[in-house]
Design a protein around this motif. Structure first.
Motif, PDB file in Angstrom:
ATOM      1  N   SER A  39      32.480  36.036  36.420  1.00 56.27           N
ATOM      2  CA  SER A  39      32.955  36.910  37.485  1.00 56.27           C
ATOM      3  C   SER A  39      34.374  37.393  37.214  1.00 56.27           C
ATOM      4  CB  SER A  39      32.907  36.175  38.824  1.00 56.27           C
ATOM      5  OG  SER A  39      31.608  35.731  39.115  1.00 56.27           O
ATOM      6  N   ALA A  40      35.250  36.454  36.819  1.00 55.66           N
ATOM      7  CA  ALA A  40      36.652  36.795  36.575  1.00 55.66           C
ATOM      8  C   ALA A  40      36.797  37.742  35.397  1.00 55.66           C
ATOM      9  CB  ALA A  40      37.451  35.516  36.330  1.00 55.66           C
ATOM     10  N   ILE A  41      36.091  37.469  34.312  1.00 55.15           N
ATOM     11  CA  ILE A  41      36.183  38.321  33.131  1.00 55.15           C
ATOM     12  C   ILE A  41      35.600  39.698  33.413  1.00 55.15           C
ATOM     13  CG2 ILE A  41      35.335  38.621  30.771  1.00 55.15           C
ATOM     14  CD1 ILE A  41      35.606  35.655  30.355  1.00 55.15           C
ATOM     15  N   ARG A  42      34.597  39.754  34.246  1.00 46.53           N
ATOM     16  CA  ARG A  42      34.019  41.055  34.593  1.00 46.53           C
ATOM     17  C   ARG A  42      34.993  41.892  35.415  1.00 46.53           C
ATOM     18  NH1 ARG A  42      28.379  42.098  37.976  1.00 46.53           N
ATOM     19  NH2 ARG A  42      28.648  44.347  38.250  1.00 46.53           N
ATOM     20  N   ALA A  43      35.770  41.249  36.280  1.00 47.41           N
ATOM     21  CA  ALA A  43      36.602  41.996  37.220  1.00 47.41           C
ATOM     22  C   ALA A  43      38.010  42.278  36.712  1.00 47.41           C
ATOM     23  CB  ALA A  43      36.677  41.240  38.544  1.00 47.41           C
ATOM     24  N   LEU A  44      38.720  41.233  36.274  1.00 44.09           N
ATOM     25  CA  LEU A  44      40.158  41.363  36.039  1.00 44.09           C
ATOM     26  C   LEU A  44      40.525  42.328  34.905  1.00 44.09           C
ATOM     27  CD1 LEU A  44      42.869  40.475  37.060  1.00 44.09           C
ATOM     28  CD2 LEU A  44      42.740  38.462  35.579  1.00 44.09           C
ATOM     29  N   PRO A  45      39.945  42.230  33.712  1.00 48.46           N
ATOM     30  CA  PRO A  45      40.336  43.171  32.652  1.00 48.46           C
ATOM     31  C   PRO A  45      40.050  44.627  33.013  1.00 48.46           C
ATOM     32  CG  PRO A  45      39.137  41.293  31.747  1.00 48.46           C
ATOM     33  CD  PRO A  45      38.980  41.228  33.222  1.00 48.46           C
ATOM     34  N   SER A  46      38.882  44.888  33.591  1.00 47.19           N
ATOM     35  CA  SER A  46      38.541  46.263  33.955  1.00 47.19           C
ATOM     36  C   SER A  46      39.452  46.767  35.065  1.00 47.19           C
ATOM     37  CB  SER A  46      37.078  46.351  34.380  1.00 47.19           C
ATOM     38  OG  SER A  46      36.788  45.439  35.424  1.00 47.19           O
ATOM     39  N   GLY A  47      39.803  45.882  36.020  1.00 44.07           N
ATOM     40  CA  GLY A  47      40.694  46.290  37.093  1.00 44.07           C
ATOM     41  C   GLY A  47      42.075  46.645  36.591  1.00 44.07           C
ATOM     42  N   LEU A  48      42.639  45.794  35.726  1.00 44.29           N
ATOM     43  CA  LEU A  48      43.966  46.070  35.177  1.00 44.29           C
ATOM     44  C   LEU A  48      43.966  47.358  34.361  1.00 44.29           C
ATOM     45  CD1 LEU A  48      45.008  42.461  34.082  1.00 44.29           C
ATOM     46  CD2 LEU A  48      45.905  43.788  36.009  1.00 44.29           C
ATOM     47  N   LEU A  49      42.890  47.596  33.627  1.00 40.96           N
ATOM     48  CA  LEU A  49      42.786  48.815  32.836  1.00 40.96           C
ATOM     49  C   LEU A  49      42.848  50.053  33.731  1.00 40.96           C
ATOM     50  CD1 LEU A  49      42.228  50.127  30.053  1.00 40.96           C
ATOM     51  CD2 LEU A  49      39.788  49.939  30.573  1.00 40.96           C
ATOM     52  N   LEU A  50      42.114  50.020  34.842  1.00 34.97           N
ATOM     53  CA  LEU A  50      42.097  51.157  35.752  1.00 34.97           C
ATOM     54  C   LEU A  50      43.434  51.323  36.477  1.00 34.97           C
ATOM     55  CD1 LEU A  50      38.527  50.923  37.334  1.00 34.97           C
ATOM     56  CD2 LEU A  50      39.368  52.589  35.668  1.00 34.97           C
ATOM     57  N   VAL A  51      44.059  50.209  36.870  1.00 34.74           N
ATOM     58  CA  VAL A  51      45.352  50.282  37.558  1.00 34.74           C
ATOM     59  C   VAL A  51      46.411  50.907  36.653  1.00 34.74           C
ATOM     60  CG1 VAL A  51      47.264  48.873  38.418  1.00 34.74           C
ATOM     61  CG2 VAL A  51      44.936  48.421  39.199  1.00 34.74           C
ATOM     62  N   ILE A  52      46.435  50.479  35.396  1.00 37.42           N
ATOM     63  CA  ILE A  52      47.391  51.044  34.436  1.00 37.42           C
ATOM     64  C   ILE A  52      47.123  52.522  34.220  1.00 37.42           C
ATOM     65  CG2 ILE A  52      48.139  50.975  32.023  1.00 37.42           C
ATOM     66  CD1 ILE A  52      47.608  47.944  32.094  1.00 37.42           C
ATOM     67  N   PHE A  53      45.859  52.884  34.138  1.00 37.57           N
ATOM     68  CA  PHE A  53      45.500  54.281  33.901  1.00 37.57           C
ATOM     69  C   PHE A  53      45.838  55.150  35.114  1.00 37.57           C
ATOM     70  CE2 PHE A  53      42.435  57.795  34.117  1.00 37.57           C
ATOM     71  CZ  PHE A  53      42.649  58.395  32.881  1.00 37.57           C
ATOM     72  N   ALA A  54      45.568  54.648  36.318  1.00 35.18           N
ATOM     73  CA  ALA A  54      45.760  55.446  37.535  1.00 35.18           C
ATOM     74  C   ALA A  54      47.226  55.570  37.931  1.00 35.18           C
ATOM     75  CB  ALA A  54      44.961  54.836  38.679  1.00 35.18           C
ATOM     76  N   ILE A 190      39.686  35.034  41.834  1.00 36.67           N
ATOM     77  CA  ILE A 190      38.683  34.105  41.329  1.00 36.67           C
ATOM     78  C   ILE A 190      39.063  33.466  39.989  1.00 36.67           C
ATOM     79  CG2 ILE A 190      37.254  35.691  39.966  1.00 36.67           C
ATOM     80  CD1 ILE A 190      34.823  34.433  41.341  1.00 36.67           C
ATOM     81  N   PHE A 191      39.999  34.086  39.234  1.00 36.51           N
ATOM     82  CA  PHE A 191      40.302  33.584  37.899  1.00 36.51           C
ATOM     83  C   PHE A 191      40.873  32.162  37.905  1.00 36.51           C
ATOM     84  CE2 PHE A 191      42.780  33.451  33.893  1.00 36.51           C
ATOM     85  CZ  PHE A 191      41.719  33.651  33.014  1.00 36.51           C
ATOM     86  N   PRO A 192      41.851  31.825  38.766  1.00 36.90           N
ATOM     87  CA  PRO A 192      42.359  30.443  38.764  1.00 36.90           C
ATOM     88  C   PRO A 192      41.282  29.418  39.119  1.00 36.90           C
ATOM     89  CG  PRO A 192      43.829  31.902  39.975  1.00 36.90           C
ATOM     90  CD  PRO A 192      42.572  32.668  39.731  1.00 36.90           C
ATOM     91  N   VAL A 193      40.399  29.775  40.029  1.00 38.12           N
ATOM     92  CA  VAL A 193      39.312  28.867  40.402  1.00 38.12           C
ATOM     93  C   VAL A 193      38.368  28.679  39.221  1.00 38.12           C
ATOM     94  CG1 VAL A 193      37.460  28.436  42.042  1.00 38.12           C
ATOM     95  CG2 VAL A 193      39.490  29.679  42.780  1.00 38.12           C
ATOM     96  N   ALA A 194      38.153  29.745  38.462  1.00 43.68           N
ATOM     97  CA  ALA A 194      37.281  29.653  37.285  1.00 43.68           C
ATOM     98  C   ALA A 194      37.860  28.694  36.254  1.00 43.68           C
ATOM     99  CB  ALA A 194      37.078  31.039  36.673  1.00 43.68           C
ATOM    100  N   LEU A 195      39.168  28.796  36.015  1.00 44.44           N
ATOM    101  CA  LEU A 195      39.804  27.898  35.050  1.00 44.44           C
ATOM    102  C   LEU A 195      39.764  26.451  35.529  1.00 44.44           C
ATOM    103  CD1 LEU A 195      42.951  29.952  33.963  1.00 44.44           C
ATOM    104  CD2 LEU A 195      40.777  29.696  32.743  1.00 44.44           C
ATOM    105  N   TRP A 196      39.942  26.249  36.816  1.00 46.81           N
ATOM    106  CA  TRP A 196      39.944  24.900  37.380  1.00 46.81           C
ATOM    107  C   TRP A 196      38.552  24.284  37.363  1.00 46.81           C
ATOM    108  CZ3 TRP A 196      38.891  23.751  43.022  1.00 46.81           C
ATOM    109  CH2 TRP A 196      39.019  22.382  43.282  1.00 46.81           C
ATOM    110  N   GLN A 197      37.549  25.052  37.741  1.00 48.43           N
ATOM    111  CA  GLN A 197      36.196  24.523  37.861  1.00 48.43           C
ATOM    112  C   GLN A 197      35.450  24.481  36.527  1.00 48.43           C
ATOM    113  OE1 GLN A 197      34.460  23.309  40.473  1.00 48.43           O
ATOM    114  NE2 GLN A 197      36.082  23.527  41.980  1.00 48.43           N
ATOM    115  N   GLU A 198      35.671  25.476  35.689  1.00 48.70           N
ATOM    116  CA  GLU A 198      34.828  25.614  34.493  1.00 48.70           C
ATOM    117  C   GLU A 198      35.600  25.581  33.185  1.00 48.70           C
ATOM    118  OE1 GLU A 198      31.627  28.540  36.826  1.00 48.70           O
ATOM    119  OE2 GLU A 198      32.923  29.334  35.247  1.00 48.70           O
ATOM    120  N   GLY A 199      36.882  25.946  33.230  1.00 53.34           N
ATOM    121  CA  GLY A 199      37.638  26.026  31.996  1.00 53.34           C
ATOM    122  C   GLY A 199      37.195  27.223  31.166  1.00 53.34           C
ATOM    123  N   LEU A 200      37.474  27.145  29.874  1.00 51.91           N
ATOM    124  CA  LEU A 200      37.094  28.215  28.957  1.00 51.91           C
ATOM    125  C   LEU A 200      36.008  27.712  28.013  1.00 51.91           C
ATOM    126  CD1 LEU A 200      40.657  29.565  28.034  1.00 51.91           C
ATOM    127  CD2 LEU A 200      39.005  30.595  29.624  1.00 51.91           C
TER     128      LEU A 200
END
Length: 299
Positions: A39-54, A190-200
C-alpha cells in the motif's frame, strides 16, 4: 444521454478496470504477506512525483481536508484492499467490497442531501448479485478479518467519494496536484506502520519491481487522476456503480492469464453487473449533485 456525459462515463470506467488488475498483480508479482508495504509503495512514490510535478501547495483548512481524503481514499482504503486481496480470493474480495454503491447512496442522502433513488438501490442489489455469481464456481474458506477489512474498505471508499464531491478541490490546484497530495498523505500515513509491522523484504526480484511499478504508475497516478476527474464530472452514485467493473476485470484477467474457469453462471454474473450499471443510469444524464455547483472551483 449526451455524448459528453457518455464519454465521461466511459473514460472514468477505465479506473475500476485498471484496479481490477490489482488482484492478479498482488498475488502473482508482489512479495507474499506484505499488504501494508504494498500500500505504501503504491501511494507514496506516485504521490510525491505528482506533487513535485504540479508545484502547488494546499492553503488553510485544505491541509486537513486533503489529509482526511488521503486517509479515506488512499491510506486506509489501500490497506483494506491489499489485506482482502491477500486473504480472500480475488473475486470474493471484490464481492465483500461490492456494497459501495449502496453506502454511497446512503451517505450522499445525508451529506449531499440527494434524493433516494429506488431504481439505483435495485440496480445496486442486482450488481451485488451479479458479483456473487462470479465467485460461485469456487469453494472458498472466508477469512474473518479479511471480510471485516473488506467491509471497512467499502465504507472508506464511499465516504471518500462523497466528501470529494462535497468539497471539490482547492481553487487554483490542478487535478494532478489534487491527486498527488492525497496519494502523498495516504502514503505518509501508512508507511511507518508498514515498516513497524512488516519491515522490508529481504530482496526484491525483477517481478516484484515490475509489480510495484505497475501499481504506482497505472494503479495510482493514472487511475486516481481519472477517478477524481470522474467525481468532478459525474454524480457520486454514478461513479460508485462503475466500481462493479473492478471484480469483472479481475475475473476476466484470471481467465485470460491464470487459466481460471469461466462458467456460464459467471457469464450470467457479468451480464448482471453490466445490466446494473445500465439500469442505474437508465434515465440518461443525471442532474449534477447540487452541492458541486456551490463548492467546486475547478481551474
Amino acid at each position: 444521454m449526451t455524448r459528453t456525459w457518455l464519454a465521461n462515463l466511459l473514460f472514468t470506467a477505465l479506473t475500476p478496470i485498471i484496479w481490477g488488475s490489482t488482484y492478479i498483480v498482488t498475488t502473482e508479482l508482489l512479495p507474499e504477506n506484505m499488504p501494508l508495504l504494498a500500500s505504501a509503495i503504491r501511494a507514496l512514490p506516485s504521490g510525491l512525483l505528482l506533487v513535485i510535478f504540479a508545484r502547488s501547495l494546499p492553503k488553510g483548512d485544505w491541509w486537513g481536508k486533503l489529509f482526511l481524503l488521503g486517509a479515506l481514499n488512499i491510506g486506509l482504503f489501500f490497506y483494506c484492499l491489499f489485506y482482502a486481496a491477500y486473504h480472500l480470493p480475488g473475486g470474493m474480495a471484490a464481492l465483500v467490497m461490492s456494497g459501495t454503491p449502496l453506502v454511497v447512496i446512503a451517505i450522499s442522502a445525508i451529506v449531499l442531501k440527494t434524493s433516494l433513488d429506488k431504481n439505483q438501490v435495485f440496480a445496486a442489489l442486482i450488481g451485488i448479485g451479479g458479483m456473487a455469481l462470479l465467485v460461485l464456481n469456487s469453494a472458498v474458506t472466508l477469512h474473518p478479518l479479511g471480510v471485516a477489512l473488506g467491509l471497512l474498505g467499502t465504507i472508506c471508499m464511499a465516504l471518500g467519494v462523497v466528501l470529494t464531491k462535497k468539497w471539490g478541490r482547492p481553487e487554483g490546484m490542478s487535478l494532478l496536484g489534487f491527486t498527488g497530495w492525497q496519494l502523498t498523505f495516504g502514503g505518509v500515513l501508512i508507511f511507518p506502520v508498514a515498516l513497524w509491522q512488516e519491515g522490508l523484504p529481504a530482496q526484491l526480484t525483477s517481478l516484484n519491481i515490475a509489480g510495484y511499478s505497475y501499481l504506482c504508475l497505472m494503479g495510482s497516478v493514472i487511475a486516481y487522476a481519472i477517478w477524481f476527474r470522474g467525481i468532478e464530472k459525474l454524480p457520486t452514485v454514478t461513479v460508485s456503480f462503475l466500481g462493479f467493473l473492478s471484480p469483472l476485470s479481475a475475473v476476466i484477467l484470471g481467465y485470460l492469464f491464470l487459466d481460471e474457469a469461466l462458467t456460464p453462471i459467471q457469464c450470467g454474473g457479468a451480464l448482471a453487473i453490466l445490466s446494473a450499471i445500465s439500469l442505474a443510469n437508465s434515465k440518461g444524464q443525471k442532474k449534477p449533485d447540487t452541492v458541486q455547483l456551490k463548492t467546486m472551483k475547478v481551474k
